[in-house]
Design a protein around this motif. Sequence first.
Motif, PDB file in Angstrom:
ATOM      1  N   LEU A 164       0.822  -1.195   0.000  1.00 55.32           N
ATOM      2  CA  LEU A 164       0.000   0.000   0.000  1.00 55.32           C
ATOM      3  C   LEU A 164       0.861   1.252   0.000  1.00 55.32           C
ATOM      4  O   LEU A 164       0.442   2.321  -0.410  1.00 55.32           O
ATOM      5  CB  LEU A 164      -0.862  -0.027   1.263  1.00 55.32           C
ATOM      6  CG  LEU A 164      -2.127   0.778   1.297  1.00 55.32           C
ATOM      7  CD1 LEU A 164      -3.037   0.352   0.193  1.00 55.32           C
ATOM      8  CD2 LEU A 164      -2.807   0.583   2.635  1.00 55.32           C
TER       9      LEU A 164
ATOM     10  N   LEU B 261      -7.384  -3.055  -0.864  1.00 57.35           N
ATOM     11  CA  LEU B 261      -6.872  -1.803  -1.429  1.00 57.35           C
ATOM     12  C   LEU B 261      -5.427  -1.894  -1.884  1.00 57.35           C
ATOM     13  O   LEU B 261      -5.006  -1.138  -2.750  1.00 57.35           O
ATOM     14  CB  LEU B 261      -7.030  -0.665  -0.416  1.00 57.35           C
ATOM     15  CG  LEU B 261      -8.435  -0.075  -0.389  1.00 57.35           C
ATOM     16  CD1 LEU B 261      -9.269  -0.767   0.646  1.00 57.35           C
ATOM     17  CD2 LEU B 261      -8.406   1.400  -0.149  1.00 57.35           C
ATOM     18  N   SER B 262      -4.668  -2.819  -1.310  1.00 55.31           N
ATOM     19  CA  SER B 262      -3.273  -2.941  -1.725  1.00 55.31           C
ATOM     20  C   SER B 262      -3.185  -3.472  -3.151  1.00 55.31           C
ATOM     21  O   SER B 262      -2.405  -2.971  -3.958  1.00 55.31           O
ATOM     22  CB  SER B 262      -2.514  -3.886  -0.800  1.00 55.31           C
ATOM     23  OG  SER B 262      -2.928  -3.742   0.514  1.00 55.31           O
TER      24      SER B 262
ATOM     25  N   ARG C 246      -4.172  -0.741  -5.491  1.00 52.09           N
ATOM     26  CA  ARG C 246      -3.127   0.253  -5.707  1.00 52.09           C
ATOM     27  C   ARG C 246      -2.113  -0.250  -6.710  1.00 52.09           C
ATOM     28  O   ARG C 246      -1.586   0.489  -7.526  1.00 52.09           O
ATOM     29  CB  ARG C 246      -2.405   0.540  -4.384  1.00 52.09           C
ATOM     30  CG  ARG C 246      -1.108   1.298  -4.621  1.00 52.09           C
ATOM     31  CD  ARG C 246      -0.728   2.159  -3.489  1.00 52.09           C
ATOM     32  NE  ARG C 246      -0.161   3.402  -3.984  1.00 52.09           N
ATOM     33  CZ  ARG C 246       0.287   4.352  -3.217  1.00 52.09           C
ATOM     34  NH1 ARG C 246       0.189   4.233  -1.916  1.00 52.09           N
ATOM     35  NH2 ARG C 246       0.784   5.443  -3.715  1.00 52.09           N
TER      36      ARG C 246
ATOM     37  N   TYR D  40      -4.191   7.642  -3.062  1.00 50.32           N
ATOM     38  CA  TYR D  40      -3.604   6.877  -1.956  1.00 50.32           C
ATOM     39  C   TYR D  40      -2.682   7.743  -1.114  1.00 50.32           C
ATOM     40  O   TYR D  40      -2.578   7.567   0.086  1.00 50.32           O
ATOM     41  CB  TYR D  40      -2.840   5.655  -2.484  1.00 50.32           C
ATOM     42  CG  TYR D  40      -3.732   4.463  -2.724  1.00 50.32           C
ATOM     43  CD1 TYR D  40      -4.625   4.455  -3.786  1.00 50.32           C
ATOM     44  CD2 TYR D  40      -3.686   3.353  -1.895  1.00 50.32           C
ATOM     45  CE1 TYR D  40      -5.460   3.372  -4.014  1.00 50.32           C
ATOM     46  CE2 TYR D  40      -4.514   2.261  -2.119  1.00 50.32           C
ATOM     47  CZ  TYR D  40      -5.396   2.272  -3.184  1.00 50.32           C
ATOM     48  OH  TYR D  40      -6.219   1.199  -3.404  1.00 50.32           O
ATOM     49  N   ARG D  41      -2.037   8.688  -1.760  1.00 54.98           N
ATOM     50  CA  ARG D  41      -1.094   9.509  -0.994  1.00 54.98           C
ATOM     51  C   ARG D  41      -1.834  10.606  -0.233  1.00 54.98           C
ATOM     52  O   ARG D  41      -1.525  10.883   0.902  1.00 54.98           O
ATOM     53  CB  ARG D  41      -0.037  10.110  -1.928  1.00 54.98           C
ATOM     54  CG  ARG D  41       1.294  10.273  -1.235  1.00 54.98           C
ATOM     55  CD  ARG D  41       2.369  10.786  -2.162  1.00 54.98           C
ATOM     56  NE  ARG D  41       2.512   9.972  -3.372  1.00 54.98           N
ATOM     57  CZ  ARG D  41       2.647  10.493  -4.589  1.00 54.98           C
ATOM     58  NH1 ARG D  41       2.623  11.790  -4.769  1.00 54.98           N
ATOM     59  NH2 ARG D  41       2.801   9.710  -5.624  1.00 54.98           N
TER      60      ARG D  41
ATOM     61  N   THR E 286     -12.188   7.349   2.853  1.00 57.18           N
ATOM     62  CA  THR E 286     -10.983   6.842   2.202  1.00 57.18           C
ATOM     63  C   THR E 286      -9.815   6.859   3.166  1.00 57.18           C
ATOM     64  O   THR E 286      -9.021   5.924   3.232  1.00 57.18           O
ATOM     65  CB  THR E 286     -10.636   7.715   0.978  1.00 57.18           C
ATOM     66  OG1 THR E 286     -11.848   8.065   0.322  1.00 57.18           O
ATOM     67  CG2 THR E 286      -9.731   6.995   0.039  1.00 57.18           C
TER      68      THR E 286
ATOM     69  N   LEU F 155      -7.798   3.490   4.272  1.00 59.78           N
ATOM     70  CA  LEU F 155      -6.365   3.332   4.044  1.00 59.78           C
ATOM     71  C   LEU F 155      -5.630   3.164   5.364  1.00 59.78           C
ATOM     72  O   LEU F 155      -4.682   2.401   5.470  1.00 59.78           O
ATOM     73  CB  LEU F 155      -5.812   4.542   3.284  1.00 59.78           C
ATOM     74  CG  LEU F 155      -6.231   4.595   1.827  1.00 59.78           C
ATOM     75  CD1 LEU F 155      -5.829   5.918   1.206  1.00 59.78           C
ATOM     76  CD2 LEU F 155      -5.585   3.454   1.058  1.00 59.78           C
TER      77      LEU F 155
END
Lengths: 710, 301
Positions: free
Chosen positions: A281, A587-588, A591, A615-616, A623, A627
């Motif tokens: 991630l 989610l990983s 990504r 993601y960042r 979200t 994350l």
Amino acid sequence: MTATTAHAHGDAARPDGTDTPVLQVTDLEVTFPGTRGSPDVTAVRGVSYELRRGEILGIVGESGSGKSVSSLAAMGLLPDYARVSGSIRLHGEELLGLDDRAMAAKRGRAIAMVFQDPLSGLTPVYTVGDQVAEAVRAHNPHFGKAAALARAVELLTLVGIPDAERRHRSFPHEFSGGMRQRVMIAIAIANDPDVIICDEPTTALDVTIQAQILEVLKTAQRETGAAILMITHDLGVVAGLVDRVQVMYAGRLVETGPVDDVYYRTRMPYTMGLLGSVPRLDQDDKTPLIPIAGSPPSLTDMPPGCPFAPRCPLAVEACTQAEPALEQVGAPGHRAACVRAGEIQANGWTARDVYPVPEIGDPPQAAVPREDRTTVLEVENLVKHHPLTRGALFKRRVGTVYAVDGVSFDIREGETLGLVGESGCGKTTTLLEILSLDRPQSGAVRVLGTESGRIGGRERMRVRRDMQVVFQDPMSSLDPRMRVFEIVAEPLRTHAYPKDRLQARVIELLRLVGLEAEHAARYPAEFSGGQRQRVGIARALALEPRLIVLDEPVSALDVSIQAGVVNLLDDLKARLGLAYLFVAHDLSVVRHIADRVAVMYLGKIVEIGEVANLYRHPTHPYTQALLSAIPLPDPEKERRRSHIVLEGDLPNPADPPSGCRFRTRCQKFAVLGEEERTACREREPELRRRVEGAADQAAACHYAERQEPL
Amino acid sequence: MSIATEREAQAPDDIPPAITGRWSSLAKEVLGTPRVVVGLVIIGALVLMAWIGPLFSPWEFDERDFFAFRSPPSAEHWFGTNTTGRDVFHMTMVGLQRSIVIGLCAAVATTVVAAIVGAFAGYYLGPTDRVLMWITDLFLVLPQFLILAILYPVLRGSEWPVFVILLAGLMWMVTAKMVRGMTISLKEREYVLAARYMGVSSGRIILRHILPNMSSLLIVDITINVSGAIILETALSYFGFGVQPPDVTLGSLIAEGSRQALAFPWTFWFCTGLLILLVLAVNLVGDGLRDALDPHSRRRS
């Protein structure tokens, strides 16, 4: 032989030589005798470890590695026909060979277990309070009914059941999965056990719930001081939680040690492969994952020597001769079973040095700016409501489930859109609506410019050619009664592919997904999960589609196999210029594979944007929480992170909260002033660009702001 | 950018492995199962015996031997004679002919009707389901006796195919309901969805994916129906349908012989034995077929 070295070593590593381990397993071997002529299955082969007071020990391994069987042996829960040898000592007292009555006195009192499936762990006909009270009274007969119930309420409060005073009267079906797992933990800690064995306690749960349960486990451990044996396949869960970790492969421990040593100074190629095959991630650059070739050996006819040798890139002749013993490598307490561990240490090899990293290019369309590419799929305000009806003869409508409630996105050529969200958020419904090609209840779905529900049969078939699907479960997505050849040929036959070229085409497709031509004559049951998923992908590719819809294509696979399939998807996209709609809860993985991501919550997209940015710097609180809830397979980072743990469960989709649907669980809403909250309650935030500088990133939150959760 | 470009890259001289078609490989599989072969051989032998046997019999079908009433088996009367002096061997063979034809045909017809009605109702649901299930329920609740009474004037004296249809019409309902239930669960399977999303027509999905995946149920149903049909046929004959005396079937022979089974066992045991043998052979074939068709019974290689 392994056992003696283990002992000598264990003694030396002990902080004060007097403390006897709470649980000591020596040379454990479990064999299931074969039935009807099939050979015996040795699920656990000579496992030795010890668990000290207050320690959390992780056992990691893929399915079939024997991690659950070894813990069931400790609980005395294996079926009678299983042959168990070796020794399992609890506080120095031998557990193996105890009869059921003696074992029952230990179970629940000294050693307790939390199972994977919270649904089947509770009896449906008793209230949860009664079930916890039963656990209390089972070992404390002097407790009166009222006292036991009071204790049950106390325990339920401890594990975070809100309003336990009232809710202990609920039945298990009235609780969600996460709540049930909390009840299971309450039962496990009811008698202050010395050891709690957790067998994949969070695997069946969503990430935000997983984060809650892990917190509860930590609390439980703090309260009872018990040692926890954490069995899981998730390297992330282990990283942040445990003190020591043991990696199992084919019924043996292959590497064990303090969590930092195992993660950062890996000495066994299998562990390296496992760590390398997990999509991260926290990594931006799209380096291919490291798949481990082949699949685990069948436990019936084990090759001589190291069981990992056939899959190991470092295998030398010595590996196939004798099974390497678990020996100390590097720091005290760190042991690995590999003849080349010394070499790995000396050269400082990492997974990328050991394993061949596949080369994966970029799709030809990547060079073209997004706006100039053809739109492959366009979804506009898609709505799918299920009526809730009651009554047998005259059905009356008593409500509506807002499964999908106004979802819009588009996918351009050569692009992957990841659609993520927890279970029940409507992502699968969205996907089925797109695939059905029927006219939606409201809104529009356009595949390559053709609008669903407004086309005739011929055009429908043409659209079907362009859009294919890969399903989640490789067990049920292939017809068990058809050979692989028939399965892959079916779409070709349906779309009148020339008969004389059929066979050549099927073989070509099988090769394309990394299978062999002779696999065509086999049945799906003869394949492993990863291979079956490849057959499914071959079938989807048969008609040269432009868009492939993937419904959780890797979530049923082990990590080392998953990496191979993810790489294959990446590679196919680059070579064939495909577009993917990738639906997943992980989610990983998203990504790693996606270019753009849409996050769904209760039938709506709450945030959408380009993958690296989203993601960042996620801007929607949901979200951010999602994350933040995902554990990283990196012990040091994991210890430094603070997780946002969401309150409660997903609201009932038949009765969503007014205004912003997320506000009931929102961590941001909780800290807002009363005045600012009014907007959340009354106005539904629309999806639009909220934060300056974040191009192509839209969030549905009145108070969106950037945050770095990683 | 298409897979077609990949095609050139591959060596053209690949020798594709021999991939046999679905049916021929299935046939090979089935014939490789000993039970099926044994069952088929028994059925074949019974068929031969039923049609060729009477040719060798020294007695005609309705010929009476006035010198041998109820005589035990002898060189002259192989299976003995009955109360009226008729040759039991010849009667049994003729009965076997009728029963094989009616039993097998009615069993297959019953299951086919049940499979089609059940699968279509379960697959399409909605109005199709409601209409088909309404008909099924109607057949179930209407007393069969009443139906027969109504049909009697129309069907009296008609040939055996009509009779087979009548038998099937009385037996298909329960299986149809089972098939419908299984179809509803099978149609949610991902391979059915996959076929639907690749554009395979509903009819083909039912024939290629849904029915093959419940073949165990259907095969067991056929094997049970064979004996059921033979027995029901006897009951119907009693009401004056189908096979009428002096014509015989195994069922009517058994019904007649059972009354004197203790005193004159040859009038009962030969026909009963052949019926058991027939049903056993059908069950052997069905059992073997089910195993041969089941992909899970094969070991992983």
